[in-house]
Write an enzyme that holds these catalytic residues in place. Sequence first.
Site, PDB file in Angstrom:
ATOM      1  N   ASN A  44       9.530  -2.521  84.005  1.00  0.00           N
ATOM      2  CA  ASN A  44       9.094  -1.900  85.316  1.00  0.00           C
ATOM      3  C   ASN A  44       7.980  -2.564  85.806  1.00  0.00           C
ATOM      4  OD1 ASN A  44      11.090   0.225  84.712  1.00  0.00           O
ATOM      5  ND2 ASN A  44       9.538   1.101  83.494  1.00  0.00           N
ATOM      6  N   HIS A  96      11.633  13.496  85.453  1.00  0.00           N
ATOM      7  CA  HIS A  96      11.299  12.771  84.314  1.00  0.00           C
ATOM      8  C   HIS A  96      10.869  13.759  83.158  1.00  0.00           C
ATOM      9  CE1 HIS A  96       8.938   9.972  81.683  1.00  0.00           C
ATOM     10  NE2 HIS A  96       9.942   9.289  82.050  1.00  0.00           N
ATOM     11  N   GLU A 154       9.705  13.959  92.216  1.00  0.00           N
ATOM     12  CA  GLU A 154       9.377  12.580  92.103  1.00  0.00           C
ATOM     13  C   GLU A 154       9.823  11.758  93.653  1.00  0.00           C
ATOM     14  OE1 GLU A 154      11.432  10.414  88.854  1.00  0.00           O
ATOM     15  OE2 GLU A 154      11.242  12.215  87.687  1.00  0.00           O
ATOM     16  N   SER A 187      13.414   7.561  88.443  1.00  0.00           N
ATOM     17  CA  SER A 187      13.218   6.421  87.707  1.00  0.00           C
ATOM     18  C   SER A 187      14.959   5.770  87.105  1.00  0.00           C
ATOM     19  CB  SER A 187      12.603   6.874  86.370  1.00  0.00           C
ATOM     20  OG  SER A 187      13.341   7.886  85.526  1.00  0.00           O
ATOM     21  N   ASP A 192       5.441  12.867  91.689  1.00  0.00           N
ATOM     22  CA  ASP A 192       5.173  11.710  90.711  1.00  0.00           C
ATOM     23  C   ASP A 192       5.721  10.481  91.348  1.00  0.00           C
ATOM     24  OD1 ASP A 192       5.652  10.031  88.774  1.00  0.00           O
ATOM     25  OD2 ASP A 192       6.336  11.408  87.066  1.00  0.00           O
ATOM     26  N   HIS A 232       7.067   5.242  90.017  1.00  0.00           N
ATOM     27  CA  HIS A 232       7.988   4.091  90.272  1.00  0.00           C
ATOM     28  C   HIS A 232       7.765   3.670  91.875  1.00  0.00           C
ATOM     29  CE1 HIS A 232      10.081   3.965  86.662  1.00  0.00           C
ATOM     30  NE2 HIS A 232       9.901   5.430  86.681  1.00  0.00           N
ATOM     31  N   LYS A 264       3.542   0.561  85.518  1.00  0.00           N
ATOM     32  CA  LYS A 264       4.603  -0.183  85.966  1.00  0.00           C
ATOM     33  C   LYS A 264       4.512  -1.276  87.215  1.00  0.00           C
ATOM     34  CE  LYS A 264       6.663   4.569  84.863  1.00  0.00           C
ATOM     35  NZ  LYS A 264       6.940   3.802  83.400  1.00  0.00           N
TER      36      LYS A 264
HETATM   37  C1  LIG Z   1       8.920   9.303  86.656  1.00  0.00           C
HETATM   38  C2  LIG Z   1       8.086   9.069  85.611  1.00  0.00           C
HETATM   39  N1  LIG Z   1       6.889   9.669  85.232  1.00  0.00           N
HETATM   40  C3  LIG Z   1       6.102   9.509  84.530  1.00  0.00           C
HETATM   41  C4  LIG Z   1       6.182   8.323  83.440  1.00  0.00           C
HETATM   42  C5  LIG Z   1       5.345   8.239  82.353  1.00  0.00           C
HETATM   43  O1  LIG Z   1       4.457   7.191  82.688  1.00  0.00           O
HETATM   44  P1  LIG Z   1       3.950   6.130  81.297  1.00  0.00           P
HETATM   45  O2  LIG Z   1       4.702   5.484  81.054  1.00  0.00           O
HETATM   46  O3  LIG Z   1       2.581   5.473  82.117  1.00  0.00           O
HETATM   47  O4  LIG Z   1       3.296   7.463  80.535  1.00  0.00           O
HETATM   48  C6  LIG Z   1       7.475   7.776  83.731  1.00  0.00           C
HETATM   49  C7  LIG Z   1       7.464   6.517  82.661  1.00  0.00           C
HETATM   50  O5  LIG Z   1       8.303   6.525  82.133  1.00  0.00           O
HETATM   51  C8  LIG Z   1       8.194   7.999  84.525  1.00  0.00           C
HETATM   52  O6  LIG Z   1       9.269   7.322  84.955  1.00  0.00           O
END
Ligand SMILES: Cc1ncc(COP(=O)(O)O)c(C=O)c1O
Length: 409
Positions: A65, A156, A200, A204, A229, A232, A259
Site C-alpha cells: 500500500n 476494516h 471508511e 481497502s 477511517d 487508504h 500506506k
Molecule cells: C481501513 C484500514 N484501517 C486501518 C488499518 C490499520 O492500519 P495500520 O496498518 O497502520 O495498523 C488498515 C490497514 O490494514 C486499513 O485498511
Amino acid sequence: MHAAFATAAKTIYDHALMHGLDAIAAAALDRFAAAGRRRSLTPVERLPGGRVRRHGRELVDFSSNDYLGLSHHPALIERARAWAAEFGTGAGASRLVSGHLAAYQAVEARIARAKGTEAALVLVSGWQANASLLPALLDRDLWQAEPLVFADRLIHASLHAGLTLAGVRARRYRHDDLDHLEALLAATADQAGPRVIVSETIFSMDGDVTDVARLAAIAARWNAVLYLDEAHATGVMGETGFGLTPGHGIDLAMGTFSKGMGSFGAYVGGSAVLCDYLVNRSSGLIYATALPPPVLGAIDAAVELVPTLGAERARLAAHAARLRAGFAAAGLDTGPSASQIVPVILGDERRTLAVAAALEQNGVLAVAIRPPTVPPGTSRIRFALSAAHTEADIDFLLELVPRAVEETR
Ligand SMILES: Cc1ncc(COP(=O)(O)O)c(C=O)c1O
C-alpha cells in the site's frame, strides 16, 4: 454455556491435556488447510520503484500500500536517520509518561491544518487507533447513555475490534448504501441515546470511494457523530493529499502513515477538546510506548512532502483508470473500484490462488485475498497501484492478468 458447545469444549480441553497445546494448534492448522485457508509468512525484500524480491526473484509489487512510493523516498529516509541519531531508536515510554518528543506539537499542528480540524493526535498504528479511539468515543461514562452505532458492512477488522472492545453491537448498513443507513437511522428514531456512524472513505478491499459530503449531511440531519477511517485515502486523495474529509466538518477522521505516507503510525483529527479527551481515555495512546523517533521523523518528512505531490497523485489516478478500463475491456470484474485499489473479483478461492500463483510465476506480486478478509464467494486479486509503477508495469498487467484468468477457467 450451550450443552453441545460445552461438550465440544470439554473434548478439546481433554485432548489438549492429553496431547498438549501444540497438538490442538496443529489440528486447527490442518482444518484451515483442508478449507484452503491456511496462511503463512513469506519473506520479502522491499526494493525501490514498486518492486520486491521474493523467493530470490524480483517481482513488480502490486500488493503493497506504498501508493506514492514514499517508503524509499530520500527525504523520509534522511529524516528517519537524523532523528534516530539525535533522539535514539526508541521513545522509552508512552506519550503521557516521557515519550512525548517535542516534535509532536509541530507535526500534529500541521496535520490538523491539513485536515481542517482544530487539533490532531499521532497514534502508534492504524489498527491500534481504531481499536482504542472507538471505545473512548463510545464510552457510556462520556455520554451517560448507551450509544447507537451504525457501521458500513465492510468496515476494516480494526474498526470491528474497536466496536467489540467498546462492547457495542453495531447496526450494519449494506456496503456504501446510504439509503439503507438512513432507513436504519429512521427505524431507531424513537430510541434514546447518541448516534455514531462509522465508515471508511476508501474501502481497502474494493477500492470504492464513499460519498463523504452525503454521509456528513446524513450525520448532520440525524445529529449523529461521524467517525471516518482515511487509511487508504491519506497521501492519495484530496487537493493536498490529506484525504477526503477536509472541508466536511467530520467529528473524528483517522488515517494512517503506514500506506500512502510511506512509514508507520496513525493520526486522528478532531476538535481540541475531543483530542484532549482522547489523550485521557484512549488506551492505545495511554498504555503503549510512543512511536520510535526515526518513525516520527519519517512521518514529519511525509507530512511536509505530501502536499507537493500533486503530479504523483495524478499519475496514480491515471494508472488506476487505465487499468480498470483495460480489465473491463477484457471482461474482468473490478467491482466498484474508483481509486488506486483495483480488485479483480474471481469468486472462487482456489481459482484466485491459482491466478495469484500464475502472476508470481510471471514476475508480478499480487496476492489472493480470501475470506474472512472479504465475504465468501468474493475472493479476488487485489492490485494496489503506486505512483512508483511505470506505464510499462500497467501494460504488463493488462497483458498478463486476462491471460492468467483465462488459463484457470
Ligand atoms: C481501513 C484500514 N484501517 C486501518 C488499518 C490499520 O492500519 P495500520 O496498518 O497502520 O495498523 C488498515 C490497514 O490494514 C486499513 O485498511
